[in-house]
Design a protein around this motif. Structure first.
Motif, mmCIF file in Angstrom:
data_model
loop_
_atom_site.group_PDB
_atom_site.id
_atom_site.type_symbol
_atom_site.label_atom_id
_atom_site.label_comp_id
_atom_site.label_asym_id
_atom_site.label_seq_id
_atom_site.Cartn_x
_atom_site.Cartn_y
_atom_site.Cartn_z
ATOM 1 N N LYS A 80 -3.035 31.986 -65.244
ATOM 2 C CA LYS A 80 -2.222 32.809 -64.348
ATOM 3 C C LYS A 80 -1.840 31.987 -63.122
ATOM 4 O O LYS A 80 -2.703 31.398 -62.469
ATOM 5 N N GLU A 81 -0.547 31.941 -62.817
ATOM 6 C CA GLU A 81 -0.062 31.234 -61.641
ATOM 7 C C GLU A 81 0.372 32.249 -60.588
ATOM 8 O O GLU A 81 1.016 33.247 -60.906
ATOM 9 N N THR A 82 0.005 31.994 -59.335
ATOM 10 C CA THR A 82 0.393 32.868 -58.227
ATOM 11 C C THR A 82 1.117 32.056 -57.162
ATOM 12 O O THR A 82 0.669 30.959 -56.808
ATOM 13 N N ILE A 83 2.229 32.579 -56.662
ATOM 14 C CA ILE A 83 2.903 31.980 -55.503
ATOM 15 C C ILE A 83 2.362 32.678 -54.259
ATOM 16 O O ILE A 83 2.445 33.903 -54.131
ATOM 17 N N CYS A 84 1.781 31.897 -53.355
ATOM 18 C CA CYS A 84 1.049 32.457 -52.224
ATOM 19 C C CYS A 84 1.947 32.588 -50.997
ATOM 20 O O CYS A 84 1.975 31.705 -50.125
ATOM 21 N N GLU A 85 2.691 33.669 -50.952
ATOM 22 C CA GLU A 85 3.561 33.930 -49.810
ATOM 23 C C GLU A 85 2.720 34.529 -48.672
ATOM 24 O O GLU A 85 1.914 35.430 -48.894
ATOM 25 N N VAL A 86 2.925 33.984 -47.472
ATOM 26 C CA VAL A 86 2.114 34.377 -46.317
ATOM 27 C C VAL A 86 3.037 34.652 -45.133
ATOM 28 O O VAL A 86 3.977 33.898 -44.871
ATOM 29 N N GLU A 87 2.758 35.723 -44.414
ATOM 30 C CA GLU A 87 3.548 36.053 -43.234
ATOM 31 C C GLU A 87 3.219 35.105 -42.072
ATOM 32 O O GLU A 87 2.140 34.512 -42.029
ATOM 33 N N LYS A 88 4.137 34.975 -41.154
ATOM 34 C CA LYS A 88 3.870 34.238 -39.917
ATOM 35 C C LYS A 88 2.661 34.854 -39.220
ATOM 36 O O LYS A 88 2.592 36.078 -39.043
ATOM 37 N N GLY A 89 1.695 34.015 -38.853
ATOM 38 C CA GLY A 89 0.474 34.525 -38.217
ATOM 39 C C GLY A 89 -0.602 34.920 -39.208
ATOM 40 O O GLY A 89 -1.670 35.387 -38.803
ATOM 41 N N GLY A 90 -0.340 34.715 -40.499
ATOM 42 C CA GLY A 90 -1.342 34.989 -41.526
ATOM 43 C C GLY A 90 -2.066 33.721 -41.944
ATOM 44 O O GLY A 90 -1.708 32.616 -41.532
ATOM 45 N N VAL A 91 -3.103 33.882 -42.758
ATOM 46 C CA VAL A 91 -3.847 32.724 -43.258
ATOM 47 C C VAL A 91 -4.021 32.833 -44.768
ATOM 48 O O VAL A 91 -3.963 33.911 -45.342
ATOM 49 N N MET A 92 -4.229 31.675 -45.362
ATOM 50 C CA MET A 92 -4.649 31.592 -46.752
ATOM 51 C C MET A 92 -5.978 30.863 -46.775
ATOM 52 O O MET A 92 -6.116 29.795 -46.169
ATOM 53 N N ILE A 93 -6.955 31.446 -47.430
ATOM 54 C CA ILE A 93 -8.243 30.796 -47.645
ATOM 55 C C ILE A 93 -8.241 30.276 -49.075
ATOM 56 O O ILE A 93 -7.813 30.976 -49.990
ATOM 57 N N MET A 94 -8.716 29.046 -49.284
ATOM 58 C CA MET A 94 -8.765 28.526 -50.641
ATOM 59 C C MET A 94 -9.958 27.594 -50.820
ATOM 60 O O MET A 94 -10.460 27.014 -49.860
ATOM 61 N N LYS A 95 -10.403 27.478 -52.062
ATOM 62 C CA LYS A 95 -11.468 26.555 -52.426
ATOM 63 C C LYS A 95 -10.858 25.201 -52.788
ATOM 64 O O LYS A 95 -9.786 25.153 -53.397
ATOM 65 N N PRO A 96 -11.513 24.094 -52.446
ATOM 66 C CA PRO A 96 -10.913 22.777 -52.688
ATOM 67 C C PRO A 96 -10.573 22.497 -54.158
ATOM 68 O O PRO A 96 -9.599 21.785 -54.433
ATOM 69 N N LEU A 97 -11.350 23.046 -55.087
ATOM 70 C CA LEU A 97 -11.121 22.738 -56.501
ATOM 71 C C LEU A 97 -10.058 23.630 -57.142
ATOM 72 O O LEU A 97 -9.774 23.504 -58.334
ATOM 73 N N LEU A 98 -9.459 24.529 -56.367
ATOM 74 C CA LEU A 98 -8.363 25.345 -56.875
ATOM 75 C C LEU A 98 -7.131 24.467 -57.071
ATOM 76 O O LEU A 98 -6.695 23.779 -56.143
ATOM 77 N N PHE A 99 -6.553 24.449 -58.260
ATOM 78 C CA PHE A 99 -5.324 23.689 -58.484
ATOM 79 C C PHE A 99 -4.197 24.325 -57.682
ATOM 80 O O PHE A 99 -3.959 25.537 -57.760
ATOM 81 N N HIS A 100 -3.491 23.503 -56.891
ATOM 82 C CA HIS A 100 -2.407 24.021 -56.060
ATOM 83 C C HIS A 100 -1.279 22.998 -55.994
ATOM 84 O O HIS A 100 -1.475 21.797 -56.192
ATOM 85 N N ALA A 101 -0.077 23.501 -55.725
ATOM 86 C CA ALA A 101 1.136 22.677 -55.678
ATOM 87 C C ALA A 101 2.122 23.365 -54.748
ATOM 88 O O ALA A 101 1.943 24.528 -54.359
#
Length: 239
Positions: free
Chosen positions: A183-204
């Motif tokens: 499953k692929e997710t596009i991580c859209e974030v509002e201005k002033g928001g944050v994304m938390i992620m784990k280092p081993l998560l594949f991202h592009a």
């Protein structure tokens, strides 16, 4: 603000409304003032597609009072606990017409103060007197990253794409991921928001197509001490 289950199962979480408009304005003003006066700084990287500041928390420490507001401190403590410190930070500014893109990858290296030959510390590199190394997998598995979004980020200006739950598979070559079943997710974030992620998560991330700027502060955290005299080179304890 407990997203612990989501972070564990998916490898990431998106939390909007962490920073006020005023806090973001203050952070932007500090960055712009600093970069205007320090164009030749060795930690700055500038091209037509990207402007980056490495060791951001050391280069512009005045931003930290705004970054670590009560919301962010509560997010860190409620999802990860106490005792975490900064190990690395980078500011990214992707201009409106940027063709810069990043292929799928995991974040596999940490910044350290020197090169010491240690078991399971591999793939050493050095750039501008900064040593980086791939540590044992368990160190990466226990760290986390917070990406602070200074601009609204969508699929059209390079929002991160991630492969859900890919952090749970250990260190992998990308060709060993079966994209048909993932499953692929596009991580859209509002201005002033944050994304938390784990280092081993594949991202592009893709190129910008909508003529809108994307600025992000990327901060990595750990609470692990390194062995045999090796130290985190950018370590900064949180107040």
């Amino acid at each position: 603000m407990n997203y612990n289950t989501e972070i564990r199962s998916e490898g990431f979480a998106i939390i909007n409304d962490v920073f006020t408009e005023k806090e973001i304005e203050n952070i932007i003003a500090l960055i712009e003032n600093n970069t205007a006066n320090n164009q030749e700084n060795a930690t700055f990287r500038k091209s037509q597609d990207l402007f980056a500041i490495r060791q951001f928390h050391k280069e512009i420490p005045e931003t930290l009072d705004f970054i670590f507001n009560e919301n962010l401190k509560e997010i860190i403590e409620s999802n990860f606990g106490k005792g975490y410190f900064i190990t690395k930070s980078i500011y990214f500014d992707k201009p409106e017409k940027s063709n810069w893109f990043v292929a799928y990858h995991q974040d596999l290296t940490i910044s350290v103060n020197q090169k010491i030959e240690l078991e399971n510390f591999e793939n050493w590199t050095v750039k501008q007197n900064q040593f980086a190394v791939q540590p044992p997998t368990e160190i990466l598995e226990n760290n986390f990253t917070i990406r602070i979004h200074i601009d609204k980020t969508t699929k059209d200006n390079g929002a991160l794409k991630v492969i859900n739950n890919s952090h749970s598979k250990g260190i992998l070559r990308i060709e060993n991921l079966d994209f048909e079943s993932e499953k692929e997710t596009i991580c859209e974030v509002e201005k002033g928001g944050v994304m938390i992620m784990k280092p081993l998560l594949f991202h592009a991330s893709n190129k910008t197509t909508n003529n809108e700027r994307r600025r992000v502060i990327h901060i990595e955290f750990s609470r692990q001490e390194l062995p045999n005299g090796l130290e985190w080179s950018e370590k900064m304890t949180l107040n």
